[in-house]
Scaffold this active site. Structure first.
Site, mmCIF file in Angstrom:
data_model
loop_
_atom_site.group_PDB
_atom_site.id
_atom_site.type_symbol
_atom_site.label_atom_id
_atom_site.label_comp_id
_atom_site.label_asym_id
_atom_site.label_seq_id
_atom_site.Cartn_x
_atom_site.Cartn_y
_atom_site.Cartn_z
ATOM 1 N N ARG A 110 -8.948 -9.120 4.319
ATOM 2 C CA ARG A 110 -7.934 -8.342 5.059
ATOM 3 C C ARG A 110 -8.211 -6.850 4.906
ATOM 4 O O ARG A 110 -8.200 -6.082 5.871
ATOM 5 C CB ARG A 110 -6.540 -8.684 4.525
ATOM 6 C CG ARG A 110 -5.368 -7.961 5.196
ATOM 7 C CD ARG A 110 -4.090 -8.349 4.461
ATOM 8 N NE ARG A 110 -2.871 -7.945 5.140
ATOM 9 C CZ ARG A 110 -2.183 -6.844 4.873
ATOM 10 N NH1 ARG A 110 -2.635 -5.996 3.955
ATOM 11 N NH2 ARG A 110 -1.061 -6.563 5.506
ATOM 12 N N SER B 119 4.512 -5.849 3.205
ATOM 13 C CA SER B 119 3.170 -5.789 3.784
ATOM 14 C C SER B 119 2.158 -6.492 2.864
ATOM 15 O O SER B 119 2.254 -7.691 2.655
ATOM 16 C CB SER B 119 2.776 -4.337 4.074
ATOM 17 O OG SER B 119 1.596 -4.269 4.847
ATOM 18 N N LEU B 120 1.207 -5.747 2.265
ATOM 19 C CA LEU B 120 0.246 -6.359 1.343
ATOM 20 C C LEU B 120 0.959 -7.143 0.238
ATOM 21 O O LEU B 120 0.469 -8.189 -0.219
ATOM 22 C CB LEU B 120 -0.637 -5.251 0.752
ATOM 23 C CG LEU B 120 -1.731 -5.563 -0.269
ATOM 24 C CD1 LEU B 120 -1.238 -5.628 -1.687
ATOM 25 C CD2 LEU B 120 -2.512 -6.829 0.062
ATOM 26 N N GLN C 78 0.835 -1.207 0.000
ATOM 27 C CA GLN C 78 0.000 0.000 0.000
ATOM 28 C C GLN C 78 0.868 1.255 0.000
ATOM 29 O O GLN C 78 1.847 1.340 0.731
ATOM 30 C CB GLN C 78 -0.888 -0.022 1.245
ATOM 31 C CG GLN C 78 -2.191 0.698 1.069
ATOM 32 C CD GLN C 78 -3.205 0.307 2.142
ATOM 33 O OE1 GLN C 78 -3.107 -0.748 2.729
ATOM 34 N NE2 GLN C 78 -4.179 1.154 2.386
ATOM 35 N N GLN D 125 1.327 -11.005 10.802
ATOM 36 C CA GLN D 125 1.728 -9.833 10.013
ATOM 37 C C GLN D 125 0.982 -8.546 10.357
ATOM 38 O O GLN D 125 1.560 -7.465 10.371
ATOM 39 C CB GLN D 125 1.578 -10.154 8.523
ATOM 40 C CG GLN D 125 2.394 -9.262 7.623
ATOM 41 C CD GLN D 125 1.672 -8.980 6.311
ATOM 42 O OE1 GLN D 125 0.509 -8.597 6.295
ATOM 43 N NE2 GLN D 125 2.366 -9.162 5.207
ATOM 44 N N HIS E 80 0.126 -2.681 11.511
ATOM 45 C CA HIS E 80 1.355 -3.329 11.985
ATOM 46 C C HIS E 80 1.697 -2.927 13.418
ATOM 47 O O HIS E 80 2.842 -2.626 13.742
ATOM 48 C CB HIS E 80 2.524 -3.043 11.031
ATOM 49 C CG HIS E 80 2.305 -3.566 9.657
ATOM 50 N ND1 HIS E 80 2.259 -4.923 9.374
ATOM 51 C CD2 HIS E 80 2.057 -2.939 8.477
ATOM 52 C CE1 HIS E 80 2.003 -5.091 8.087
ATOM 53 N NE2 HIS E 80 1.877 -3.907 7.521
#
Length: 291
Positions: free
Chosen positions: A113, A88-89, A10, A237, A188
């Site tokens: 998610r 991340s993503l 992202q 995560q 996070h």
């Protein structure tokens, strides 16, 4: 020659991304599949309003679909990486590229998610550029309401926590530049615990196979092909730090000679250049890069 594919997360999204991919058979097929799963068109979102595309709900599925198509097109050209990683993503795109799950499973997980993360509010995230790392670590250690969310490089990190705590940390350290991130929640960080637990329950219904290619996870950048381990990493995560600086150091340890950023933008390329300057880097964000 050892190649790593890295997939951005992202923040890399741009209006117009992926539109040319509909000209390919793989792209056309994937966009149609995605529309059936999501109930909305990725292509329309990518050509629409920038603010809407930047909303977590839409950003994450759009990036996953586009990065997955690009990975498939690279494979069509006979390319296979020796290692994959995603920020991340982007880790979902990396897991798809390593064939831990199929395209549909990955998109269903990403959609859920994104929906869960989009519901979170009351948190704040800020990127810090050029700072004293030991000073920052000391200040964070003394404030339980803030964590290091993204350890992107030696001189670029993201902190995450309650708005008051983030403000307090920023007032106590010397930093060259601070950029508040346009996100609804403290991603996070432990503040994501409730949605992370919900997501973990959802994950149990899905089958993960062992990876065809070693994967470096955000929560543990040690190469692994175990589907069981990679699934466990995904459950952590949402609340754990993205250890990207260590991921880049691992690329050197694994003697990776070439890196390809698969997806829009050059965020990861920029970070890798500063950390691992000897790595040959390329970007694949559209058909023009596949020729």
């Amino acid at each position: 020659m050892k190649i790593a594919w890295v997939f951005p997360g992202q923040g890399s999204q741009t209006i117009g991304m992926g539109v040319d991919l509909q000209e390919t058979f793989v792209g056309k097929t994937r966009f149609e599949q995605a529309q059936r799963i999501l109930g909305w068109s990725v292509l329309e979102k990518c050509q629409g309003d920038e603010e809407e595309l930047s909303r977590t709900l839409y950003t994450q599925p759009c990036l996953y679909v586009i990065e997955s198509i690009l990975g498939d097109l690279l494979r069509e050209k006979g390319q296979t990486p020796n290692l994959v990683a995603g920020h991340s993503l982007g880790e979902y795109s990396a897991l798809y590229a390593a064939r831990v799950f199929d395209f549909t499973t990955g998109l269903q997980l990403v959609q859920r998610r994104a929906q869960l993360m989009d519901t979170v509010s009351g948190g704040k995230m800020a990127a810090l550029i050029k700072f004293d790392r030991s000073q920052l670590e000391q200040v964070i250690a003394a404030n339980p309401s803030v964590v290091l969310a993204n350890d992107n490089s030696e001189q670029q990190v993201v902190i995450s926590g309650t708005p008051e705590a983030v403000k307090e940390v920023l007032s106590q350290i010397k930093v060259k530049r601070t950029v508040p991130l346009k996100v609804s929640g403290a991603f996070h960080s432990p503040l994501m615990k409730t949605v992370a637990q919900e997501f973990e329950t959802l994950l149990t219904a899905y089958e993960f196979t062992d990876a065809q290619i070693p994967v470096l996870s955000n929560v543990d950048p040690t190469p692994t092909q175990s589907g069981k381990v990679l699934k466990a990493h995904l459950t952590q995560q949402m609340t754990s730090s993205v250890r990207w600086r260590e991921t880049m150091l691992q690329l050197r340890k694994e003697e990776i000679s070439h890196g390809i950023e698969v997806g829009p933008g050059k965020v990861l390329t920029g970070l890798i250049k500063r950390t691992y300057p000897n790595l040959e880097l390329a970007n694949v964000s559209g058909i023009q890069d596949l020729v």
